[in-house]
Design a protein around this motif. Structure first.
Motif, PDB file in Angstrom:
ATOM      1  N   PHE A 254      -0.076  -7.559   1.417  1.00  0.00           N
ATOM      2  CA  PHE A 254      -1.102  -7.069   2.334  1.00  0.00           C
ATOM      3  C   PHE A 254      -2.404  -6.991   1.564  1.00  0.00           C
ATOM      4  CE2 PHE A 254      -3.863  -3.873   4.044  1.00  0.00           C
ATOM      5  CZ  PHE A 254      -3.595  -3.698   5.393  1.00  0.00           C
TER       6      PHE A 254
ATOM      7  N   ARG B  86       6.229  -8.362   2.271  1.00  0.00           N
ATOM      8  CA  ARG B  86       5.092  -9.271   2.273  1.00  0.00           C
ATOM      9  C   ARG B  86       3.853  -8.587   1.706  1.00  0.00           C
ATOM     10  NH1 ARG B  86       4.052  -9.657   8.890  1.00  0.00           N
ATOM     11  NH2 ARG B  86       3.073  -7.604   9.136  1.00  0.00           N
TER      12      ARG B  86
ATOM     13  N   LYS C  37      -6.607  -4.539   7.856  1.00  0.00           N
ATOM     14  CA  LYS C  37      -5.931  -5.745   7.378  1.00  0.00           C
ATOM     15  C   LYS C  37      -6.826  -6.981   7.430  1.00  0.00           C
ATOM     16  CE  LYS C  37      -1.596  -6.358   8.437  1.00  0.00           C
ATOM     17  NZ  LYS C  37      -0.317  -6.679   9.136  1.00  0.00           N
TER      18      LYS C  37
ATOM     19  N   ASN D  78      -1.814 -11.193   5.528  1.00  0.00           N
ATOM     20  CA  ASN D  78      -0.494 -11.057   4.926  1.00  0.00           C
ATOM     21  C   ASN D  78      -0.124 -12.384   4.284  1.00  0.00           C
ATOM     22  OD1 ASN D  78       0.273  -9.073   7.673  1.00  0.00           O
ATOM     23  ND2 ASN D  78       0.595  -8.316   5.598  1.00  0.00           N
TER      24      ASN D  78
ATOM     25  N   GLU E 179       4.055  -4.584   2.546  1.00  0.00           N
ATOM     26  CA  GLU E 179       4.793  -4.121   3.717  1.00  0.00           C
ATOM     27  C   GLU E 179       6.250  -4.540   3.582  1.00  0.00           C
ATOM     28  OE1 GLU E 179       1.865  -4.330   7.506  1.00  0.00           O
ATOM     29  OE2 GLU E 179       2.069  -6.208   6.416  1.00  0.00           O
TER      30      GLU E 179
END
Length: 281
Positions: A191, A189, A231, A234, A208
């Motif tokens: 990031f 996925r 973060k 996502n 990730e």
């Protein structure tokens, strides 16, 4: 480890426009937003909502008349991460054992055409003994074979374009890594986040991979330490996690981003060779 993150964006609006911004630091099991502040000048009504999966946080505002406006966001974020010894990682988790959320990151997506890279991916990386070794090999291959050049691509550039033209920015490096992982049936996925010591300062993208029950972070650009990331979101690719989506007639005029560590004992971690992995949840 605490980080102070900031971003500021300005726009020239020429007609009715709706903006959806994705700049808030997330609250997760490994990332706690201790305080945050959002300012819009001039003041404009807005609403904040989460993605359908309950993870990403978006802000939406609508402007009817031509104007110039700016917005600034700041937050103090407490970060933690899990260090995982991947030297003895297990085989790939069977697709049938994955829950629906994780399985969704196996499919090709707009910028990550994994179905078109299966032959290449198996030839280059299929022989590695463990899943972690395959993803690390993918990361190293991208770093060694794709030239990082600012401004070399645009919002339409996909993983196929990147592997063909052999040039890109962090967004493109992430898309290619995701596509090559998915081609090997490894969930991966996108990031996007704030990055400590990124030069020049900007929002940063990496990816990730889901390995042995953990989402492990990889950055093919090697521009920052992976434990210096905060973060924002996502997604399957950048289409799910764009910092700003504009629906109407507006032009961005400036953007500034900053990420500073607030502790004195920061030790940068960059993958290379036989090292342990870092997982953010």
């Amino acid at each position: 480890m605490k980080f102070n993150v900031k971003s500021a964006l300005s726009y020239n609006v020429n007609g009715p426009t709706t903006f959806i911004f994705n700049i808030h630091a997330l609250n997760t099991s490994s990332q706690t937003v201790l305080e945050e502040n959002l300012t819009i000048d001039p003041a404009i009504n807005h609403d904040v909502f989460t993605a359908h999966d309950g993870r990403s946080k978006f802000m939406r505002l609508k402007i009817q008349e031509p104007c110039n406006f700016s917005m600034s966001y700041s937050a103090i974020v407490d970060m933690s991460y899990k260090i995982i010894d991947e030297n003895n990682s297990e085989n790939l988790v069977s697709v049938v054992e994955l829950d629906s959320y994780i399985a969704s990151f196996l499919y090709p997506s707009r910028y990550c055409q994994s179905d078109k890279l299966m032959k290449f991916s198996f030839k280059e990386f299929g022989h590695y003994a463990t899943v972690y070794d395959r993803v690390l090999a993918i990361t190293e291959w991208i770093y060694n074979n794709i030239e990082y050049t600012s401004g070399s691509t645009d919002s339409q550039t996909s993983a196929i374009d990147t592997i063909t033209e052999r040039v890109g920015v962090c967004r493109d490096f992430a898309h290619l890594g995701i596509a090559l992982c998915r081609a090997l049936s490894i969930p991966a996925r996108y990031f996007t986040g704030y990055a400590y010591q990124l030069n020049p300062p900007d929002f940063h993208a990496c990816f990730e991979a889901y390995i042995d029950g953990d989402w492990i972070i990889f950055d093919s650009t090697k521009l920052v330490a992976v434990n210096g990331l905060v973060k924002i979101a996502n997604g399957r690719d950048a289409a799910d996690s764009a910092v700003a989506s504009i629906f109407g007639n507006a032009v961005g005029t400036s953007i500034t981003v900053d990420c500073q560590v607030m502790d004195d004992n920061f030790q940068p971690f960059i993958y290379g060779g036989n090292q342990k992995a870092i997982s953010f949840q």
